[in-house]
Scaffold this motif. Structure first.
Motif, PDB file in Angstrom:
ATOM      1  N   VAL A  64      92.247  56.078  26.863  1.00 31.83           N
ATOM      2  CA  VAL A  64      91.092  55.607  26.103  1.00 31.83           C
ATOM      3  C   VAL A  64      90.630  56.765  25.233  1.00 31.83           C
ATOM      4  CG1 VAL A  64      88.782  54.594  26.205  1.00 31.83           C
ATOM      5  CG2 VAL A  64      90.471  54.065  28.002  1.00 31.83           C
ATOM      6  N   HIS A  74      79.240  57.053  22.437  1.00 33.10           N
ATOM      7  CA  HIS A  74      80.526  57.295  23.075  1.00 33.10           C
ATOM      8  C   HIS A  74      80.352  57.754  24.519  1.00 33.10           C
ATOM      9  CE1 HIS A  74      83.345  56.719  19.649  1.00 33.10           C
ATOM     10  NE2 HIS A  74      82.200  56.797  18.996  1.00 33.10           N
ATOM     11  N   LEU A  77      80.203  54.582  26.264  1.00 28.76           N
ATOM     12  CA  LEU A  77      81.550  54.029  26.407  1.00 28.76           C
ATOM     13  C   LEU A  77      82.279  54.690  27.571  1.00 28.76           C
ATOM     14  CD1 LEU A  77      82.851  53.824  22.703  1.00 28.76           C
ATOM     15  CD2 LEU A  77      82.073  51.930  24.136  1.00 28.76           C
ATOM     16  N   ALA A  80      81.094  53.397  30.852  1.00 27.75           N
ATOM     17  CA  ALA A  80      81.601  52.039  31.085  1.00 27.75           C
ATOM     18  C   ALA A  80      83.068  52.058  31.485  1.00 27.75           C
ATOM     19  CB  ALA A  80      81.390  51.183  29.832  1.00 27.75           C
ATOM     20  N   VAL A  81      83.838  52.995  30.951  1.00 27.44           N
ATOM     21  CA  VAL A  81      85.244  53.131  31.342  1.00 27.44           C
ATOM     22  C   VAL A  81      85.339  53.522  32.815  1.00 27.44           C
ATOM     23  CG1 VAL A  81      87.361  54.466  31.013  1.00 27.44           C
ATOM     24  CG2 VAL A  81      86.097  53.620  29.024  1.00 27.44           C
ATOM     25  N   LEU A 148      88.578  49.683  19.654  1.00 32.47           N
ATOM     26  CA  LEU A 148      87.292  49.454  20.310  1.00 32.47           C
ATOM     27  C   LEU A 148      86.159  49.948  19.426  1.00 32.47           C
ATOM     28  CD1 LEU A 148      85.540  48.816  22.865  1.00 32.47           C
ATOM     29  CD2 LEU A 148      86.069  51.142  23.649  1.00 32.47           C
ATOM     30  N   THR A 299      77.680  48.134  25.248  1.00 35.22           N
ATOM     31  CA  THR A 299      78.921  48.879  25.479  1.00 35.22           C
ATOM     32  C   THR A 299      79.614  48.437  26.762  1.00 35.22           C
ATOM     33  OG1 THR A 299      77.602  50.645  26.501  1.00 35.22           O
ATOM     34  CG2 THR A 299      78.186  50.911  24.188  1.00 35.22           C
ATOM     35  N   GLU A 302      81.577  45.356  26.002  1.00 30.60           N
ATOM     36  CA  GLU A 302      82.731  45.662  25.163  1.00 30.60           C
ATOM     37  C   GLU A 302      83.851  46.302  25.972  1.00 30.60           C
ATOM     38  OE1 GLU A 302      80.785  46.184  20.732  1.00 30.60           O
ATOM     39  OE2 GLU A 302      81.336  47.975  21.836  1.00 30.60           O
ATOM     40  N   VAL A 303      83.500  47.257  26.832  1.00 31.99           N
ATOM     41  CA  VAL A 303      84.533  47.933  27.619  1.00 31.99           C
ATOM     42  C   VAL A 303      85.146  46.982  28.640  1.00 31.99           C
ATOM     43  CG1 VAL A 303      84.970  49.769  29.299  1.00 31.99           C
ATOM     44  CG2 VAL A 303      83.670  50.260  27.225  1.00 31.99           C
ATOM     45  N   ARG A 304      84.331  46.143  29.273  1.00 33.44           N
ATOM     46  CA  ARG A 304      84.898  45.148  30.201  1.00 33.44           C
ATOM     47  C   ARG A 304      85.866  44.224  29.473  1.00 33.44           C
ATOM     48  NH1 ARG A 304      79.729  44.901  32.600  1.00 33.44           N
ATOM     49  NH2 ARG A 304      79.203  42.984  31.473  1.00 33.44           N
ATOM     50  N   THR A 307      89.157  46.247  28.458  1.00 37.58           N
ATOM     51  CA  THR A 307      90.001  46.583  29.612  1.00 37.58           C
ATOM     52  C   THR A 307      90.656  45.330  30.184  1.00 37.58           C
ATOM     53  OG1 THR A 307      87.976  46.588  30.990  1.00 37.58           O
ATOM     54  CG2 THR A 307      88.832  48.724  30.242  1.00 37.58           C
TER      55      THR A 307
END
Length: 336
Positions: A64, A74, A77, A80-81, A148, A299, A302-304, A307
């Protein structure tokens, strides 16, 4: 098929040997990821009564590529990762954060090339350039690639997850136009980097809605902050000196606190100020009414989404892969 499916049926459908099917279904490992994915897809298609797709012997690694936590968006983000890694434990997919410098776009293609060779998938939030797009096209020829938060046109990516940035810019313009009223006035837009497709789209949407509905509002300048808080503060301070009649600022990137400091130093605390992303520092500024409105893209959602799409592209989740445009919400001091 009236009879109960067998390993022979799975092997024939997946185009592999019975021994490979046995290793995958009994989780013995030692099978290449693409073959493992084919076997599991075939087994699910034949409705074999096993807990398929819940445990995988081979770990897949997804890079990522985002900015450092110095950029609050960020940083969100990245958090969230980390949560996604916990969510995807059962699929044995690991999401590994790597950082890029948006002000050194010349280094990004080489970084993409290195990460693509060492990982099974790639998620990127990057500026766009012909060289960066070319490196992503090359990566996408061998591994799944998703963009992303900001897209990279011409990259050949398999999916994009982010907000509709033209719409986001239009919302910002609509808010500022309504805040300023019929008198209108001079407006400054501070973009992070116009080499980012999302920031260009926001500018286009912002200008369009002012032109269509608020002609008394004039965009006197669009300046880049280079994606730094200090840059945003410096741009705001310089604009306040150059444009003494400035009535509103639209910020698309980091540095809301520095813009507020510049407004205070110039004796212009009542300036209309609209920005994006409801980070914790901006929530404080919004509650104290130093920011008038924030346009937020979630965020975590978006990350869910990205992924899960990556898991689909890697064959470890079902469903059609689609580009996802994340919804946006408007926050003021009253609902933040």
């Amino acid at each position: 098929m009236s009879r109960k499916p067998t390993m022979d049926d799975v092997a024939a459908l997946a185009g592999v040997s019975i021994a490979t099917v046995d290793r995958v279904l009994n989780r013995r490992g030692g099978v290449k990821p693409d073959r493992e994915a084919r076997v599991l897809a075939a087994a699910r298609g034949l409705k074999i009564d096993r807990q398929l797709g819940r445990s995988y012997a081979h770990r897949l690694r997804v890079a990522v590529l985002i900015q450092t936590a110095a950029n609050p968006f960020h940083a969100a983000l990245g958090s969230a990762v980390a949560a996604a890694n916990r969510e995807f434990l059962s699929l044995n997919i690991q999401f590994l954060v790597h950082h890029l410098d948006p002000n050194r776009p010349d280094r990004i293609p080489g970084l993409i090339d290195r990460l693509a060779r060492a990982h099974d998938g790639l998620i990127v939030a990057s500026p766009s350039s012909p060289e960066i797009a070319a490196s992503l096209r090359l990566a996408a020829a061998t591994i799944p690639v998703a963009t992303l938060a900001t897209d990279v046109p011409g990259s050949g990516r398999h999916a994009y997850v982010g907000a509709d940035d033209v719409q986001g810019g239009r919302v910002a313009g609509d808010l500022i136009g309504r805040f300023l009223g019929s008198a209108g006035g001079d407006v400054l837009m501070i973009a992070g980097l116009l080499s980012m497709a999302g920031h260009r789209d926001r500018e286009n949407g912002f200008r369009a809605v002012l032109r269509e509905h608020f002609p008394a509002c004039r965009v006197v300048a669009v300046e880049e902050s280079r994606e730094t808080a200090e840059g945003a503060g410096d741009v705001a301070a310089a604009a306040l000196r150059t444009h003494p009649d400035l009535r509103a600022i639209y910020l698309t990137s980091a540095g809301a606190d520095r813009v507020v400091e510049a407004l205070s130093a110039a004796g212009a605390p009542s300036m209309v100020f609209v920005t994006h992303e409801l980070t914790e520092d901006r929530r404080v500024l919004l509650r104290s009414r130093k920011i008038d409105a924030i346009i937020n893209q979630d965020t975590a959602i978006e990350v869910r989404s990205v992924t899960h799409i990556m898991a689909q592209l890697l064959g470890r989740a079902d469903g059609a892969v689609e580009t996802v445009l994340a919804p946006v919400r408007i926050f003021t001091a009253e609902n933040c």
